[in-house]
Design a protein around this motif. Structure first.
Motif, PDB file in Angstrom:
ATOM      1  N   GLU A  12       0.945  -1.231  -0.112  1.00 44.13           N
ATOM      2  CA  GLU A  12       0.043   0.067   0.071  1.00 44.13           C
ATOM      3  C   GLU A  12       0.847   1.346  -0.081  1.00 44.13           C
ATOM      4  N   THR A  13       0.512   2.260  -0.854  1.00 42.85           N
ATOM      5  CA  THR A  13       1.232   3.548  -0.930  1.00 42.85           C
ATOM      6  C   THR A  13       0.761   4.403   0.272  1.00 42.85           C
ATOM      7  N   VAL A  14       1.518   5.156   0.494  1.00 44.86           N
ATOM      8  CA  VAL A  14       1.178   6.393   1.820  1.00 44.86           C
ATOM      9  C   VAL A  14      -0.220   6.885   1.449  1.00 44.86           C
ATOM     10  N   ARG A  15      -0.365   7.208   0.365  1.00 43.25           N
ATOM     11  CA  ARG A  15      -1.663   7.974   0.120  1.00 43.25           C
ATOM     12  C   ARG A  15      -2.965   7.062   0.173  1.00 43.25           C
ATOM     13  N   GLN A  16      -2.715   5.695  -0.074  1.00 44.53           N
ATOM     14  CA  GLN A  16      -3.657   4.541   0.117  1.00 44.53           C
ATOM     15  C   GLN A  16      -4.202   4.775   1.386  1.00 44.53           C
ATOM     16  N   GLN A  17      -3.107   4.307   2.236  1.00 44.60           N
ATOM     17  CA  GLN A  17      -3.105   4.305   3.636  1.00 44.60           C
ATOM     18  C   GLN A  17      -3.836   5.289   4.192  1.00 44.60           C
ATOM     19  N   ALA A  18      -3.696   6.734   3.856  1.00 48.66           N
ATOM     20  CA  ALA A  18      -4.228   7.863   4.356  1.00 48.66           C
ATOM     21  C   ALA A  18      -5.590   7.923   3.899  1.00 48.66           C
ATOM     22  N   GLU A  19      -6.046   7.515   2.699  1.00 48.83           N
ATOM     23  CA  GLU A  19      -7.325   7.570   2.555  1.00 48.83           C
ATOM     24  C   GLU A  19      -8.234   6.433   3.323  1.00 48.83           C
ATOM     25  N   ARG A  20      -7.590   5.231   3.395  1.00 45.69           N
ATOM     26  CA  ARG A  20      -8.397   4.153   4.006  1.00 45.69           C
ATOM     27  C   ARG A  20      -8.509   4.784   5.430  1.00 45.69           C
ATOM     28  N   LEU A  21      -7.580   5.275   6.217  1.00 45.71           N
ATOM     29  CA  LEU A  21      -7.556   5.784   7.708  1.00 45.71           C
ATOM     30  C   LEU A  21      -8.614   7.047   7.771  1.00 45.71           C
ATOM     31  N   TRP A  22      -8.896   7.687   6.610  1.00 46.75           N
ATOM     32  CA  TRP A  22      -9.642   8.823   6.595  1.00 46.75           C
ATOM     33  C   TRP A  22     -11.062   8.454   6.621  1.00 46.75           C
ATOM     34  N   LYS A  23     -11.216   7.335   5.654  1.00 42.91           N
ATOM     35  CA  LYS A  23     -12.752   6.827   5.539  1.00 42.91           C
ATOM     36  C   LYS A  23     -13.244   5.825   6.619  1.00 42.91           C
ATOM     37  N   GLU A  24     -12.240   5.489   7.657  1.00 40.10           N
ATOM     38  CA  GLU A  24     -12.890   4.581   8.687  1.00 40.10           C
ATOM     39  C   GLU A  24     -13.665   5.304   9.587  1.00 40.10           C
ATOM     40  N   ARG A  50     -13.499   8.773  11.820  1.00 37.21           N
ATOM     41  CA  ARG A  50     -14.452   9.920  11.743  1.00 37.21           C
ATOM     42  C   ARG A  50     -15.039  10.375  12.790  1.00 37.21           C
ATOM     43  N   LYS A  51     -15.398   9.297  13.768  1.00 36.84           N
ATOM     44  CA  LYS A  51     -15.761   9.513  15.065  1.00 36.84           C
ATOM     45  C   LYS A  51     -14.964  10.121  16.007  1.00 36.84           C
ATOM     46  N   ALA A  52     -13.645   9.954  15.993  1.00 35.44           N
ATOM     47  CA  ALA A  52     -12.560  10.430  16.819  1.00 35.44           C
ATOM     48  C   ALA A  52     -12.225  11.955  16.283  1.00 35.44           C
ATOM     49  N   ARG A  53     -12.422  12.182  14.805  1.00 28.41           N
ATOM     50  CA  ARG A  53     -12.444  13.518  14.345  1.00 28.41           C
ATOM     51  C   ARG A  53     -13.403  14.607  14.796  1.00 28.41           C
TER      52      ARG A  53
END
Length: 80
Positions: free
Chosen positions: A34-46, A50-53
């Motif tokens: 996984e690229t860093v961008r893909q990891q960031a997108e996956r984490l952003w959408k979890e 979302r609840k933590a943000r």
């Protein structure tokens, strides 16, 4: 001095060989990492992130309002 250099070079070579053999000598095929961008997108959408943000934004808003009230109160006391 010369013997220390030889010992260090030997240790480096041994570490290199052990490190390459730890991979099994096989190159990874198939699934790409996984690229860093893909990891960031996956984490952003979890949902959990979302609840933590959302909770962090609420806390930050409350803190900002409290700080604003304190600042207003402080400035009022200075103008008296």
């Amino acid at each position: 001095m010369r013997s220390k250099v030889i010992i260090v070079i030997g240790a480096v070579l041994i570490a290199y060989v052990l490190g390459t053999q730890a991979n099994g000598g096989k190159k990874r095929r198939g699934k790409q990492p996984e690229t860093v961008r893909q990891q960031a997108e996956r984490l952003w959408k979890e949902p959990e992130s979302r609840k933590a943000r959302k909770n962090a934004a609420k806390k930050l808003g409350k803190a900002a309002r409290a700080a604003s009230k304190k600042a207003a109160k402080y400035t009022k006391s200075l103008t008296k």
